[in-house]
Every structure is written in C-alpha cells, then in structure tokens.
Scaffold this motif. Structure first.
Motif, PDB file in Angstrom:
ATOM      1  N   UNK A 178       0.867  -1.182   0.000  1.00 47.40           N
ATOM      2  CA  UNK A 178       0.000   0.000   0.000  1.00 47.40           C
ATOM      3  C   UNK A 178       0.902   1.230   0.000  1.00 47.40           C
ATOM      4  N   UNK A 179       0.766   2.040  -1.040  1.00 49.63           N
ATOM      5  CA  UNK A 179       1.582   3.242  -1.165  1.00 49.63           C
ATOM      6  C   UNK A 179       0.754   4.476  -0.833  1.00 49.63           C
ATOM      7  N   UNK A 180       1.295   5.318   0.025  1.00 50.20           N
ATOM      8  CA  UNK A 180       0.645   6.579   0.372  1.00 50.20           C
ATOM      9  C   UNK A 180       1.281   7.698  -0.436  1.00 50.20           C
ATOM     10  N   UNK A 181       0.461   8.671  -0.812  1.00 53.32           N
ATOM     11  CA  UNK A 181       0.999   9.728  -1.673  1.00 53.32           C
ATOM     12  C   UNK A 181       1.647  10.858  -0.879  1.00 53.32           C
ATOM     13  N   UNK A 216      -8.652  -1.063  -2.515  1.00 53.61           N
ATOM     14  CA  UNK A 216      -8.846  -2.500  -2.373  1.00 53.61           C
ATOM     15  C   UNK A 216      -8.118  -3.294  -3.441  1.00 53.61           C
ATOM     16  N   UNK A 217      -7.668  -4.466  -3.048  1.00 56.35           N
ATOM     17  CA  UNK A 217      -7.040  -5.397  -3.985  1.00 56.35           C
ATOM     18  C   UNK A 217      -7.590  -6.791  -3.708  1.00 56.35           C
ATOM     19  N   UNK A 260      -6.234  -1.197   2.483  1.00 59.73           N
ATOM     20  CA  UNK A 260      -5.343  -0.573   3.442  1.00 59.73           C
ATOM     21  C   UNK A 260      -6.022   0.667   4.019  1.00 59.73           C
ATOM     22  N   UNK A 261      -5.625   1.013   5.212  1.00 53.54           N
ATOM     23  CA  UNK A 261      -6.288   2.085   5.959  1.00 53.54           C
ATOM     24  C   UNK A 261      -5.250   2.820   6.776  1.00 53.54           C
ATOM     25  N   UNK A 289      -7.630  -4.209   6.251  1.00 53.58           N
ATOM     26  CA  UNK A 289      -8.952  -4.798   6.460  1.00 53.58           C
ATOM     27  C   UNK A 289      -9.274  -5.676   5.262  1.00 53.58           C
ATOM     28  N   UNK A 290     -10.266  -6.517   5.419  1.00 49.82           N
ATOM     29  CA  UNK A 290     -10.727  -7.314   4.281  1.00 49.82           C
ATOM     30  C   UNK A 290     -12.233  -7.477   4.347  1.00 49.82           C
ATOM     31  N   UNK A 291     -12.793  -7.690   3.187  1.00 47.95           N
ATOM     32  CA  UNK A 291     -14.241  -7.905   3.093  1.00 47.95           C
ATOM     33  C   UNK A 291     -14.521  -8.978   2.064  1.00 47.95           C
ATOM     34  N   UNK A 292     -15.130 -10.048   2.535  1.00 50.24           N
ATOM     35  CA  UNK A 292     -15.534 -11.142   1.664  1.00 50.24           C
ATOM     36  C   UNK A 292     -16.986 -10.919   1.237  1.00 50.24           C
TER      37      UNK A 292
END
Length: 114
Positions: free
Chosen positions: A21-24, A107-108, A94-95, A36-39
């Motif tokens: 996860x890249x932050x700008x 999300x990936x 990512x958060x 986090x994840x969501x199924x």
C-alpha cells in the motif's frame, strides 16, 4: 492521504502473497496503519494493524500466518500473507488513521483456490 493497494491475485491454498500500500504523502510516526478485508456477503473486518513503535495486532484467524509491516520513510505499508487458505479470499483494503481522520485505499482482490 491517497492510498494505492496492490499485490493481490489468485493463489493456491498454502501459497503466499505480499500486499503493498503506497501513500501519496508522508506517513506520520503516530499514524495507525491497518489492513482490512471484506468477503462477499460479510462485513469488513480488521486483519492487522500497526502503530508507532512497531506494535502490531492481528485477527485471530491470521495470527502466525500474516505479518504487517511499515516503511515510514517510503510511505509504504505491507502485508505478508503465508499459508493462505480459501477463507482468506476477500478484497483487502489498506487504511490509515491520522488522529480523527480516516483514509482508505481502493482494495485489492485476493482469491485463494482449494
């Protein structure tokens, strides 16, 4: 902060993936970073987070298999996922929490085949 997650894909059970996860812009030392994840059909759940000093917490279901890490100098967050199981299939987000502000990546997708 804009977050760009990558590294998802299709893998067989028992395999590994590394999410990035890249932050700008700069991740501050006291920011709380998390995955986090969501199924499908399920609520979004915390997988792991990491705080200042490197303190990390994991969901019981991933303990011993996943490792969260951060590279503050590079504004990056990682999730190393080993011994993947079909139940790990989900969209991973990512958060970043900066004080009372919350930022989410797009999300990936991670798919684990049995």
């Amino acid at each position: 902060v804009q977050l760009q997650a990558s590294g998802g894909g299709l893998v067989q059970a028992g395999g590994s993936l590394r999410l990035s996860c890249a932050a700008n812009r700069r991740i501050l030392p006291f920011d709380v970073l998390a995955w986090y994840r969501q199924a499908p059909g399920k609520q979004r759940e915390l997988v792991a987070n990491i705080q200042s000093g490197g303190y990390s917490n994991y969901a019981e279901s991933v303990k011993g298999r996943f490792t969260i890490s951060r590279d503050s100098a590079a504004n990056m967050l990682y999730l190393q996922m080993n011994s993947l199981e079909p139940e790990d299939s989900a969209i991973y987000y990512c958060h970043v929490r900066q004080g009372y502000l919350n930022y989410w990546g797009q999300g990936t997708q991670v798919t684990v085949s049995s």
